[in-house]
Design a protein around this motif. Sequence first.
Motif, short mmCIF file in Angstrom:
data_model
loop_
_atom_site.label_atom_id
_atom_site.label_comp_id
_atom_site.label_asym_id
_atom_site.label_seq_id
_atom_site.Cartn_x
_atom_site.Cartn_y
_atom_site.Cartn_z
N ARG A 1 52.68 35.28 29.68
CA ARG A 1 51.85 35.82 28.58
C ARG A 1 50.36 35.61 28.86
O ARG A 1 49.53 36.38 28.39
N LYS A 2 50.05 34.56 29.61
CA LYS A 2 48.64 34.33 29.95
C LYS A 2 48.21 35.20 31.14
O LYS A 2 47.09 35.67 31.20
N VAL A 3 49.12 35.35 32.10
CA VAL A 3 48.76 36.11 33.31
C VAL A 3 48.57 37.59 32.97
O VAL A 3 47.61 38.23 33.43
N VAL A 4 49.48 38.14 32.15
CA VAL A 4 49.35 39.55 31.74
C VAL A 4 49.55 39.66 30.22
O VAL A 4 50.65 39.99 29.75
N PRO A 5 48.51 39.38 29.44
CA PRO A 5 48.67 39.44 27.99
C PRO A 5 49.05 40.86 27.51
O PRO A 5 48.77 41.84 28.21
N THR A 6 49.66 40.92 26.36
CA THR A 6 49.98 42.23 25.76
C THR A 6 48.72 43.07 25.71
O THR A 6 47.65 42.59 25.34
N GLY A 7 48.87 44.34 26.09
CA GLY A 7 47.71 45.24 26.09
C GLY A 7 47.04 45.37 27.46
O GLY A 7 46.22 46.25 27.67
N THR A 8 47.45 44.51 28.43
CA THR A 8 46.88 44.63 29.79
C THR A 8 47.35 45.96 30.40
O THR A 8 48.51 46.35 30.25
N ILE A 9 46.45 46.62 31.09
CA ILE A 9 46.83 47.86 31.79
C ILE A 9 47.11 47.52 33.25
O ILE A 9 46.24 46.97 33.94
N LEU A 10 48.31 47.79 33.71
CA LEU A 10 48.64 47.57 35.12
C LEU A 10 48.73 48.93 35.82
O LEU A 10 49.36 49.86 35.31
N ARG A 11 48.11 49.01 36.98
CA ARG A 11 48.02 50.29 37.70
C ARG A 11 49.11 50.42 38.76
O ARG A 11 49.54 49.43 39.35
N ASP A 12 49.49 51.67 39.01
CA ASP A 12 50.34 52.01 40.16
C ASP A 12 51.67 51.26 40.22
O ASP A 12 51.98 50.58 41.20
N HIS B 1 57.13 40.50 26.93
CA HIS B 1 57.34 39.56 28.04
C HIS B 1 58.75 38.99 28.03
O HIS B 1 59.24 38.59 26.97
N GLY B 2 59.36 38.95 29.21
CA GLY B 2 60.60 38.19 29.41
C GLY B 2 60.23 36.94 30.16
O GLY B 2 59.06 36.63 30.34
N TYR B 3 61.23 36.20 30.66
CA TYR B 3 60.93 34.98 31.42
C TYR B 3 60.24 35.31 32.74
O TYR B 3 59.35 34.62 33.17
N ARG B 4 60.76 36.37 33.38
CA ARG B 4 60.27 36.68 34.73
C ARG B 4 59.86 38.13 34.86
O ARG B 4 59.62 38.62 35.96
N SER B 5 59.87 38.86 33.76
CA SER B 5 59.55 40.29 33.82
C SER B 5 58.81 40.69 32.55
O SER B 5 58.73 39.90 31.60
N ILE B 6 58.30 41.90 32.55
CA ILE B 6 57.58 42.36 31.36
C ILE B 6 58.11 43.73 30.94
O ILE B 6 58.79 44.41 31.71
N THR B 7 57.79 44.11 29.72
CA THR B 7 58.09 45.46 29.26
C THR B 7 56.77 46.21 29.21
O THR B 7 55.73 45.63 28.87
N GLY B 8 56.82 47.49 29.53
CA GLY B 8 55.60 48.28 29.48
C GLY B 8 55.89 49.71 29.12
O GLY B 8 57.05 50.17 29.21
N ILE B 9 54.85 50.43 28.69
CA ILE B 9 54.99 51.86 28.41
C ILE B 9 53.92 52.60 29.21
O ILE B 9 52.87 52.02 29.52
N THR C 1 50.93 50.08 30.02
CA THR C 1 50.37 49.08 29.11
C THR C 1 51.43 48.01 28.92
O THR C 1 52.59 48.33 28.64
N VAL C 2 51.07 46.76 29.08
CA VAL C 2 52.04 45.67 28.89
C VAL C 2 52.29 45.51 27.39
O VAL C 2 51.36 45.38 26.59
N GLY D 1 44.78 45.40 37.54
CA GLY D 1 45.16 44.81 36.25
C GLY D 1 45.56 43.35 36.34
O GLY D 1 45.64 42.67 35.33
N LEU D 2 45.85 42.88 37.55
CA LEU D 2 46.22 41.47 37.73
C LEU D 2 45.02 40.67 38.21
O LEU D 2 44.09 41.26 38.78
N PRO D 3 45.03 39.36 38.03
CA PRO D 3 43.97 38.56 38.62
C PRO D 3 43.89 38.79 40.13
O PRO D 3 44.89 39.13 40.77
N GLU D 4 42.69 38.57 40.70
CA GLU D 4 42.48 38.84 42.12
C GLU D 4 43.46 38.06 42.99
O GLU D 4 44.18 38.63 43.81
N LEU D 5 43.46 36.73 42.83
CA LEU D 5 44.31 35.88 43.69
C LEU D 5 44.79 34.70 42.87
O LEU D 5 43.98 33.93 42.33
N LEU D 6 46.09 34.57 42.77
CA LEU D 6 46.66 33.43 42.03
C LEU D 6 47.61 32.65 42.94
O LEU D 6 48.14 33.19 43.90
N PRO D 7 47.84 31.38 42.59
CA PRO D 7 48.86 30.65 43.34
C PRO D 7 50.26 31.04 42.87
O PRO D 7 50.45 31.46 41.73
#
Length: 561
Positions: free
Chosen positions: A444-455, A496-504, A492-493, A358-364
């Motif tokens: 918000r750009k790295v993990v927009p609302t609705g992104t599915i993050l696994r595991d 967004h907080g400053y350094r964390s996200i909310t998900g269900i 599902t994202v 669910g995240l980009p492959e490799l980011l700085p």
Amino acid sequence: MKVAIIDGYVDEPACLGVPPYMSPYPKYIAGALREQKIPQQDIYYVTIDQLRISPEDAKNKIMNADLVIIIAGMTVPGKYLRASPITPGEIESIFSIVPGTKILGGPIRLGFSKEGGKAANIPEIDVEDVNFAHADIEAFVYDMLQSEANIREPENIVHRFRTVDEIARWSVNGAFIIKQHPDYPHLMCELETYRGCGRKKHCSFCTEALYGASDYRAVADVVSEVSALYDAGARYFRIGRQPDLFTYHATDTDGDIPKPNPQIIESLYRGIRNVAPELRVLHLDNVNPATIAAYPDESRTIMKTIIQYHTSGDVAALGMETADPKVVAANDLKAMPEDVFEAIKLINDVGGTRGANGLPELLPGLNFVHGLQGETKKTFEMNYEFMKRVLDADLLVRRINIRQVMSFPDTPMFGKDVLVKKHKKLFLKYKEMVRKEIDLPMLRKVVPTGTILRDIMCEVSDHITFGRQLGSYPLLVGIPEKLLIGKFIDITVTGHGYRSITGIPYPLKVNQASIKMIQELPGIGKKQALGIVGGMPYKSEQEFLDKNVIGEELLKYIKIS
Ligand code: SF4
């Protein structure tokens, strides 16, 4: 002889050992003990948190041990979700009650400081007969057990660094120790490829230079270690113990930065994948942005290799430290702001595609340090402007780490950290501004609302559960419900907080979901959530759509039965 290894956790610029990470130290020590004929069943491993949480259980192990070894030391400031590194007071308390021979070592030998902005000093441990390992603790343990005389008179042991041949053997023989970690099998094994910075000059604040010249491990040795760990049940790996992965076995040139060797990185990653075919995570840490700027073609090839063999959500943490060229020059830092910008662009270009987790492959990732020599009020503005430029250019950065320098003895920065105090107020204000104006929109750009993050592994649970994916710089997820600790879920994202996200949880089982969870669904307000709850139970998606005024796109986040 019975031996207890107490892991007080370590955090160094190029090595992490705070749960869910295990640093290489316990493994090397266990391997050194095995080589000195200590049977596996007589080597116990406990973490400082186990001693705090269930002291009786863990205490038995340390009270019955003939040799008690504490690993400790934080040489970078950090904040941790559910673990807290050992303090000098705790070291004293433990050593004052154990009857066995006592050894203390790890990065604590370089100094100890509770937080960023405070100078580090070698702590005084007010207990008699503590053997402080002034070089490598694993070598000290090995040498102590080399002879009866050394056991009787450890003060005569010559403190030395271990060799790469020794850790080749010890890392394999000590791999069994991971099974005793409370997080096992969901444990991130930190792997070492080399230590010691390959630059000709060294950054004023950095302790890595104190390890001397780069001592590259052979690819075959690292792969054998991974194979042994994999056989012991390890599935999560981070190649994190090196100052710059891209210069592993690099060629020395006349310049400041050695030339990367893409073939070596390819054989390392291929080798790891061959011996650990079903690994769940393979991430990295630490890349020098100046290496990418100086060698873009080699770096591009290396990044492609990494993406071919790694798992997604990987982070190349770049030690930028500052965007003020005067501060770069005054502290012999590695990269000018323009170099870092180019490095960020290249990593985004190669690694920006979203991967399987669910995240980009490799980011700085970006690390900034404040309080360095030459810092002025203008430095704060320049740093902010740099981050804003990255954001406005639509480049992604996984996380920005801003800290105040910890100055260590034997580094050029020691005793010169006066600007930390002088700029403290400004630092806090600026940090808050970066969190609000850079971190939040970036997340918000790295993990927009609705992104599915696994595991996501649930790690702390009360009325909100906090969890993270296992990996390099994992994103903290808050789930508004109490879930079982240790459980893995997809989410599902939703915010967004400053350094964390909310998900269900994904997909959300609507018929069993609480109103709090339903309200979190993308685009659903409180009134609609009440309507959805009122219409329960639903027999089909069609019934769900018929009874509620909602768009069909919501169906991708939910499950009816
Ligand atoms: S480049 Fe600087 S920060 Fe990085 S390892 Fe070398 S001295 Fe340390």
